[in-house]
Structures are given as structure tokens and as C-alpha cells.
Motif scaffolding. Structure first.
Motif, mmCIF file in Angstrom:
data_model
loop_
_atom_site.group_PDB
_atom_site.id
_atom_site.type_symbol
_atom_site.label_atom_id
_atom_site.label_comp_id
_atom_site.label_asym_id
_atom_site.label_seq_id
_atom_site.Cartn_x
_atom_site.Cartn_y
_atom_site.Cartn_z
ATOM 1 N N GLN A 31 0.882 -1.226 -0.008
ATOM 2 C CA GLN A 31 -0.272 -0.097 -0.085
ATOM 3 C C GLN A 31 0.670 1.352 0.085
ATOM 4 O OE1 GLN A 31 -2.474 -0.510 3.331
ATOM 5 N NE2 GLN A 31 -4.011 -1.885 2.334
ATOM 6 N N ALA A 32 2.367 1.067 -0.095
ATOM 7 C CA ALA A 32 3.047 2.322 -0.187
ATOM 8 C C ALA A 32 4.128 1.769 -0.883
ATOM 9 C CB ALA A 32 3.628 2.650 1.169
ATOM 10 N N THR A 33 4.936 2.980 -1.343
ATOM 11 C CA THR A 33 6.117 2.289 -2.218
ATOM 12 C C THR A 33 7.467 2.243 -1.191
ATOM 13 O OG1 THR A 33 5.546 4.295 -3.606
ATOM 14 C CG2 THR A 33 7.676 3.559 -4.300
ATOM 15 N N GLY A 34 8.355 1.397 -1.625
ATOM 16 C CA GLY A 34 9.441 1.220 -0.625
ATOM 17 C C GLY A 34 9.708 -0.106 -0.326
ATOM 18 N N ILE A 35 10.699 -0.509 0.384
ATOM 19 C CA ILE A 35 10.924 -1.921 0.837
ATOM 20 C C ILE A 35 10.064 -1.974 2.177
ATOM 21 C CG2 ILE A 35 12.719 -3.444 1.623
ATOM 22 C CD1 ILE A 35 14.730 -1.569 0.401
ATOM 23 N N GLY A 36 9.525 -3.311 2.248
ATOM 24 C CA GLY A 36 8.341 -3.384 3.424
ATOM 25 C C GLY A 36 8.891 -3.721 4.372
ATOM 26 N N THR A 37 9.725 -3.129 5.231
ATOM 27 C CA THR A 37 10.247 -3.108 6.326
ATOM 28 C C THR A 37 10.717 -1.925 7.051
ATOM 29 O OG1 THR A 37 11.703 -4.518 7.972
ATOM 30 C CG2 THR A 37 12.537 -3.872 5.830
ATOM 31 N N GLY A 38 11.124 -1.922 8.284
ATOM 32 C CA GLY A 38 11.347 -0.576 8.976
ATOM 33 C C GLY A 38 13.126 -0.224 8.634
ATOM 34 N N THR A 39 13.385 1.106 9.131
ATOM 35 C CA THR A 39 14.566 1.594 8.803
ATOM 36 C C THR A 39 15.636 0.646 9.589
ATOM 37 O OG1 THR A 39 13.422 3.350 9.052
ATOM 38 C CG2 THR A 39 15.817 3.752 8.452
ATOM 39 N N VAL A 40 15.397 0.441 10.828
ATOM 40 C CA VAL A 40 16.297 -0.089 11.686
ATOM 41 C C VAL A 40 16.707 -1.481 11.042
ATOM 42 C CG1 VAL A 40 16.986 -1.034 13.914
ATOM 43 C CG2 VAL A 40 15.706 0.937 13.703
ATOM 44 N N THR A 41 15.730 -2.405 10.540
ATOM 45 C CA THR A 41 16.072 -3.647 10.087
ATOM 46 C C THR A 41 16.787 -3.643 8.953
ATOM 47 O OG1 THR A 41 13.696 -3.969 10.594
ATOM 48 C CG2 THR A 41 14.711 -5.987 9.852
#
Lengths: 232, 271
Positions: free
Chosen positions: A40-50
Motif C-alpha cells: 500500500q506504499a512505495t518502498g521496501i516493506g520493513t523498517g529502517t532499523v531492520t
């Protein structure tokens, strides 16, 4: 006892510059967070820290391997950068395979009307109710730049840590600690998600830069003052 | 399982005092008991001391993260542990360089508190977060992470000596386990319990439970560094901590739930 000479200042500067590179690099990485994991949004599907942990540790492994054969800083920086770029690109590529063949959505960015690199029109492909899907070309390119900066930054932190302690394990742990601090600060600055250099949020990078500068100086002072004691 | 669970409510200031006091006393107790008896079976007290840090940190995380930072709760835990890994070794090393090795944990705590406070100020003043408790919260999690890392390090090394901690905890790579499990113990409680019905006691009991699990894992690690007897004590005490708090947590969750219904056995598969 504590030794403080010109070399120590050079090490400190390297840690601070490395921290700043990591901090700016995070702004380039297309982090989508949980919405991206649901396409539902652009980008890699995980958080910055990961992501920072993933690309940082791969870069660390690459530059640590290089450092075991040479003390020259340039090949160490290069191998760190390449290690983390390979990891980030592999993540984005496999992520795109999943978005394309498993989820079945076109890659589109909702932040720009035309992809700044390919010039393709974006709005027709953005599904209603979402802010883009997948990792379009511009995000892929900006992610690679981010990984380059992060990898060089991580290697630039690892190099002085290892030169001071002569203990690769300890240097690696320190690098991870410093890396995490400088990946969390910018990820708060971008409020968890960003698409890359074309995202309006990218303009906020000077805030994270200033914060990381001060935090980096404090961490660098701690790191360079730790001297190996006899018997370690 | 039907009896009423104990409930508690603690102010942040109380938790800060219990956290610092409990952890520092525990760390020194483990160090001195080991040194006085010439064994290392008291190393498990280090892990119990770390629980003080975990409670303090978990409460700070639940206070800050209820504001909503945009990133997940784990980022906060990783930041705390990132600051703490550097600060804890810095404290131990500086103390030994000045010949007062025993003050290491105090120096580490002081520097990490200062560093956390500065990060809090940066977040509010430079990045314009405008979260009123940001300084206080970062101050808390940074100190809590440092105390937890020091406590768990003692479980693996049995002493506060810088060289032994570097040899047993850093060079062996066990610090990676402390890093992730410590982060889990500090951030997981709020991450698992967040929501409109979040209650302090349920969150904190969850924190002690994860700290018990971390203790079991570090007990297994200390087989390699301290030997069988010390490791077994840590594993058994860790299991006891985990089991007691698991039952406690289960009862709390049951009491807080709107309804507890039995689903029965799995239905026969419909093919």
C-alpha cells in the motif's frame, strides 16, 4: 593511560564523518514500513532499523574481511560499500519479484508525477487508496545510493575502531552500536517512511545531519578513549 | 489458573530508583560474592540485576512510544542498546585506566545518562519532535540499556574486570546475543502489549518474562565461558523467573481480556 595525539583526532574525525554518511544515507533508502509490506506504499516493506542492520552487517562483514588482509583504508571502504550495495539491491530486486509476481501490482510512486529517471508517468498506476506500490526505478537507484553511503560510513566507523582496539569482534560490536544510533535518528526525522531523494521529506535531512553530528562527536570521544589494556 | 493475579502501579520516579538501585547493587553483589568465594556460581545475580534495568527501560519505552514516533517501537530498543554497548565498555575501560576499576559501572551509567539526555535534547530542539518527556525518556532508556548490558555481561564473565569482559563477552561475539535479547526485553513488552487497553503491570511482567528467557540463553552461552556449574545455576534461575512470570502474565492477560472463550479441539478437516 589515555593517549591523545594527532592520530586520535584523525580517528575521531573518521568516526564522525562515517556517522554523518550513515545518517544521510538512511534518507536515500526507500523505506516503506508496514504499509509497503502490504503493497500500500512505495518502498521496501520493513523498517529502517531492520534495513540498516541488514545492509550495515553485510557491509561490515565485507570490510572486516578486507581489513584482515590490509590496513589501507581505501579498499576497506570500497568493500564495505559494495557489500552493503549488493545486500540492498538483492533485497529490492527480490522485493520487486514478490510485488510483481505474487502480489501482482505495478510499481508506481505517489510522490512524483513522472519518474525522474525514466520519465514514465506514475499516477495512472497508483491504485486508489494507496500511496504507490513496489519499488520503481527511481527508488531502486536512490536505494543503491543510500546503501553506498551507509556502507562507506559503516566501514569508516569500523576502520578506526579496529585500529584502536586491535580486536575485530569488539570493533564490530562498536560499529553496530554506533550504526544503530545513526540509523534511528534519521528514521525519526523521516517519521519512518521515505521514498528517496525525490520525496519531499528528503529536504528535512539537515535536521538529522545536525543531530547526528553532535551524537557522533560524543560517541567518537567515547570510542577513541577506550585503549586496550594489557592482557586483553 | 483461576486465582486473582497480583497487580501493581509504579510511578516513573519509583521505577527509576528501583532500576538503578537494584541493578547497581546486583552487579556489585555478583562481582564481590564471586571474588570473595573464589568461584563463579554467583554470576547469575548479574542477570537478576539486569531485570532492574529492563523494568526501568520497558517503562520508559512505554511512556515515550505512546506518543507515536512514526517508526516502530523496536527502533527505540535498538537505539538504547546501541548507546549502551559503547557506554558500558567505555565506563569499564576508563575506570581501569585510572586505576579505579570497581567504579566502572557508575562511570558507564553516568556517561550513558548524559548521552541519552543529549540525544533527547537533539530530538526536541534540532528535529522538532516536541515530545515533552523525550529528554527524560532517552535519559531513562540509555541508562537502562547500560545497566542491563553490564548485568548480563557479568553473567558471562563472572567479574567486572575489563579484560575478562572483553575476552568473554566481546571477543566471543556473545555480545550480539545480549544486544538482541536485551533489546527484546526492553522493547518487546510495549510492542506486544500496546493498544488502548495497555496496562503498566502487564507490560512490565512481560518484560521480566523476556528477561528470564534472555537469562536462560545466556546461561547456555556461559557454558563456554564459565563452565557447567555456574551455567546450570543461571539456566535454572532463569527458568524459574520465566515460568513464574509467564504464569503471572497469563493470568493478567486473562483478567484484562474482554472475554475468554474455549475454542474446543480443532474441528475435523473438511475436505
Amino acid at each position: 593511560m589515555i593517549t591523545f595525539d594527532a592520530q586520535t583526532i584523525v580517528y575521531m574525525l573518521e568516526i564522525v564523518v562515517g556517522s554523518l554518511l550513515v545518517s544521510v544515507g538512511v534518507h536515500f533508502v526507500p523505506v516503506g514500513g508496514a504499509p509497503a509490506a502490504m503493497a500500500q506504499a512505495t518502498g521496501i516493506g520493513t523498517g529502517t532499523v531492520t534495513l540498516a542492520a541488514g545492509s550495515g552487517l553485510t557491509g561490515l562483514l565485507a570490510c572486516g574481511l578486507m581489513m584482515s588482509v590490509t590496513d589501507n583504508i581505501w579498499p576497506i571502504l570500497a568493500s564495505g560499500a559494495i557489500g552493503s550495495m549488493i545486500m540492498m539491491d538483492a533485497t529490492m530486486l527480490t522485493g520487486d519479484f514478490i510485488y510483481s509476481y505474487a502480489v501482482g501490482c505495478p510499481y508506481a510512486s505517489a510522490k512524483v508525477n513522472y519518474d525522474p529517471i525514466t520519465g514514465f508517468s506514475q499516477p495512472p498506476y497508483v491504485a486508489p487508496g494507496t500511496v504507490g506500490q513496489g519499488i520503481p526505478t527511481v527508488c531502486f537507484v536512490t536505494g543503491t545510493i543510500g546503501a553506498l553511503l551507509g556502507g562507506v560510513g559503516g566501514a569508516m566507523i569500523y576502520f578506526p575502531c579496529n585500529m584502536i582496539s586491535h580486536n575485530p569482534a569488539q570493533a564490530a560490536v562498536f560499529t553496530i552500536g554506533i550504526f544503530f544510533v545513526h540509523s534511528v535518528i534519521p528514521s525519526w526525522n523521516i517519521q519512518g517512511t521515505i521514498e528517496g531523494f525525490h520525496d519531499p521529506k528528503f529536504k528535512k535531512w539537515p535536521f538529522a545531519y545536525k543531530a547526528s553530528l553532535i551524537a557522533g562527536i560524543l560517541l567518537a570521544i567515547m570510542t577513541v578513549l577506550i585503549q586496550p589494556l594489557g592482557g586483553a | 489458573m483461576s486465582e486473582k493475579p497480583k497487580r501493581f502501579k509504579l510511578e516513573p520516579k519509583q521505577l527509576r530508583i528501583y532500576g538503578i538501585g537494584g541493578a547497581i547493587i546486583g552487579i556489585y553483589l555478583a562481582h564481590f560474592l564471586n571474588a570473595a568465594t573464589g568461584t563463579n556460581i554467583f554470576s547469575f545475580i548479574g542477570s537478576l540485576a539486569a531485570i532492574g534495568g529492563v523494568l526501568w527501560g520497558a517503562n520508559a519505552i512505554r511512556r515515550i512510544c505512546s506518543y507515536g514516533l512514526g517508526t516502530g517501537v523496536p527502533a527505540m530498543g535498538m537505539l538504547a542498546l546501541g548507546m549502551a554497548t559503547v557506554a558500558s565498555l567505555f565506563g569499564l575501560n576508563i575506570a581501569e585506566q585510572f586505576g579505579v576499576g570497581i567504579l566502572g559501572p557508575i562511570i558507564a551509567l553516568a556517561y550513558s545518562l548524559l548521552f541519552g539526555y543529549v540525544i533527547g535534547i537533539l530530538c526536541n530542539k534540532v528535529m522538532h519532535f516536541n515530545i515533552p518527556i523525550m529528554e527524560e525518556g532517552m535519559f531513562d532508556i540509555s541508562g537502562a540499556g547500560t545497566l542491563a548490558i553490564l548485568g548480563w555481561s557479568i553473567t558471562l564473565s563472572g567479574t567486572l574486570s575489563y579484560n575478562m569482559i572483553v575476552k568473554d563477552v566481546y571477543s566471543t561475539g556473545f555480545l550480539a546475543i545480549i544486544f538482541i535479547l536485551g533489546g527484546m526485553a526492553i522493547f518487546h513488552p510495549f510492542n506486544a502489549n500496546l493498544g488502548p487497553d495497555e496496562k503498566q503491570d502487564r507490560t512490565l511482567v512481560d518484560g521480566i518474562m523476556v528477561a528470564g528467557l534472555a537469562m536462560i540463553a545466556l546461561g547456555i552461552c556461559s557454558l563456554a565461558t564459565l563452565g557447567l556449574s555456574a551455567a546450570l545455576v543461571t539456566i535454572v534461575v532463569g527458568f524459574a523467573v520465566w515460568y513464574y512470570d509467564y504464569i503471572w502474565y497469563f493470568r493478567l492477560a486473562k483478567e484484562d481480556a474482554a472475554a475468554v472463550v474455549g475454542t474446543g479441539l480443532l474441528p475435523p478437516s473438511v475436505q
